[in-house]
Enzyme design. Structure first.
Site, mmCIF file in Angstrom:
data_model
loop_
_atom_site.group_PDB
_atom_site.id
_atom_site.type_symbol
_atom_site.label_atom_id
_atom_site.label_comp_id
_atom_site.label_asym_id
_atom_site.label_seq_id
_atom_site.Cartn_x
_atom_site.Cartn_y
_atom_site.Cartn_z
ATOM 1 N N ASP A 40 42.981 37.551 36.333
ATOM 2 C CA ASP A 40 44.353 37.158 36.652
ATOM 3 C C ASP A 40 45.197 37.622 35.480
ATOM 4 O O ASP A 40 44.937 37.238 34.328
ATOM 5 C CB ASP A 40 44.459 35.640 36.828
ATOM 6 C CG ASP A 40 43.788 35.161 38.100
ATOM 7 O OD1 ASP A 40 43.557 35.990 39.004
ATOM 8 O OD2 ASP A 40 43.498 33.957 38.203
ATOM 9 N N GLU B 71 48.354 37.134 45.898
ATOM 10 C CA GLU B 71 48.604 36.760 44.502
ATOM 11 C C GLU B 71 48.884 38.034 43.708
ATOM 12 O O GLU B 71 47.975 38.845 43.510
ATOM 13 C CB GLU B 71 47.395 36.033 43.902
ATOM 14 C CG GLU B 71 47.065 34.709 44.576
ATOM 15 C CD GLU B 71 45.764 34.101 44.068
ATOM 16 O OE1 GLU B 71 45.524 32.919 44.347
ATOM 17 O OE2 GLU B 71 44.977 34.823 43.398
ATOM 18 N N HIS C 67 46.326 38.698 40.744
ATOM 19 C CA HIS C 67 44.867 38.759 40.897
ATOM 20 C C HIS C 67 44.398 40.180 41.214
ATOM 21 O O HIS C 67 44.895 40.810 42.141
ATOM 22 C CB HIS C 67 44.414 37.817 42.013
ATOM 23 C CG HIS C 67 42.924 37.832 42.229
ATOM 24 N ND1 HIS C 67 42.080 36.897 41.656
ATOM 25 C CD2 HIS C 67 42.128 38.676 42.932
ATOM 26 C CE1 HIS C 67 40.833 37.166 42.016
ATOM 27 N NE2 HIS C 67 40.836 38.242 42.783
ATOM 28 N N HIS D 213 35.985 35.946 40.505
ATOM 29 C CA HIS D 213 36.072 35.299 39.191
ATOM 30 C C HIS D 213 34.708 34.703 38.830
ATOM 31 O O HIS D 213 34.295 34.742 37.663
ATOM 32 C CB HIS D 213 37.108 34.179 39.206
ATOM 33 C CG HIS D 213 38.521 34.648 39.076
ATOM 34 N ND1 HIS D 213 38.987 35.308 37.958
ATOM 35 C CD2 HIS D 213 39.584 34.547 39.924
ATOM 36 C CE1 HIS D 213 40.267 35.594 38.117
ATOM 37 N NE2 HIS D 213 40.653 35.147 39.301
#
Length: 209
Positions: free
Chosen positions: A131, A188, A191, A124
Site C-alpha cells: 500500500d 484502492e 494498493h 499482503h
C-alpha cells in the site's frame, strides 16, 4: 498418582513439541522474506498498522517494519528509483501482513472490495503487495483525492468528483508502479500487487529491536 503424573508429563511434552513445531514453521516462513530498510532507501515510513492511526484505531504490528518477498522488494526498489527520477518519494502504508491479522481486519470492514476474505487471504499475507503513495522531495504527501484506507467510492481509481490534480497524481503513481512490475487494484488507488510470481500465505510476526 504415578499414572496421573505420567499423563501430565506426556501432556506437557506434547504441548512443548507442538509449540516448537509451530515456531519452526514461523521461522522458516520468515526466512522467505527480507526486511526493506525504508530509511536507507529514502522511502517515507507510514506503516499504518504499527500505530493506532488507522481505520481500526488499534495497533496490530509490533513495530513499523516492511517485510516483502525478495523479488517484490527488488521491484519496490525499482519503483523508488523511478519516483526519485521525478524528484518524488515513495510513501509506504503497508507491506507484508501476517495472515492471522486478516481475520481481525475483515471482521471490522466485512467488505471484500477493501479487505480480502481470510479464507482466500490477501497478497499482503503473501508478502506480495504494498500500500503506497507519493510525496514531494520535502516529504509532503501528494493529493490523491482521498485518504489511505478510506473505504468509500472516492478511493476507487476512476472515482467521480476527484480533483484534476489528484487524478494526475493517481495516474503518476500507477505508471511508476506498473513500470516496476506491480498491478493496480481498481477499488484502492494505493494498493499494488506484484505480478511475476505467486506465493503462499504466511503468518510470522517479526521481532523488533
Amino acid at each position: 498418582m504415578k499414572t496421573t503424573l505420567n499423563y501430565i508429563f506426556a501432556l506437557i511434552t506434547c504441548c512443548v513439541s507442538a509449540f516448537a513445531a509451530a515456531q519452526d514453521t514461523i521461522n522458516r516462513e520468515q526466512e522467505g522474506f527480507i526486511r526493506v530498510n525504508l530509511k536507507a532507501e529514502g522511502i517515507q515510513n507510514r506503516m499504518a498498522y504499527a500505530d493506532t492511526a488507522n481505520f481500526m484505531h488499534q495497533k496490530l504490528y509490533p513495530c513499523a517494519e516492511c517485510y516483502l518477498r525478495p523479488e517484490v522488494a527488488a521491484a519496490l526498489k525499482k519503483a523508488n528509483l523511478l519516483a526519485k527520477e521525478k524528484n518524488l518519494r515513495l510513501v509506504i502504508y503497508d507491506c507484508y501482513r501476517p495472515y492471522p491479522l486478516q481475520f481481525k481486519m475483515f471482521e471490522i470492514v466485512n467488505d471484500p472490495r477493501y479487505v480480502a476474505k481470510p479464507g482466500k487471504g490477501s497478497n499482503h499475507n503473501r508478502g506480495a503487495a504494498v500500500d503506497i503513495s507519493l510525496a514531494d522531495a520535502e516529504g509532503n504527501l501528494l493529493d490523491m483525492g482521498s485518504g489511505f484506507d478510506e473505504f468509500t467510492e472516492r478511493s476507487h481509481y476512476v472515482a467521480d468528483g476527484i480533483p484534476k490534480e489528484a487524478r494526475k497524481n493517481r495516474r503518476l503513481l500507477r505508471r511508476i508502479m506498473q513500470k516496476a512490475g506491480f498491478s493496480p487494484y481498481p477499488h484502492e488507488w494505493w494498493h499494488f500487487d506484484y505480478i511475476d510470481k505467486k506465493y503462499e500465505t504466511a503468518r510470522f510476526i517479526w521481532d523488533c529491536d
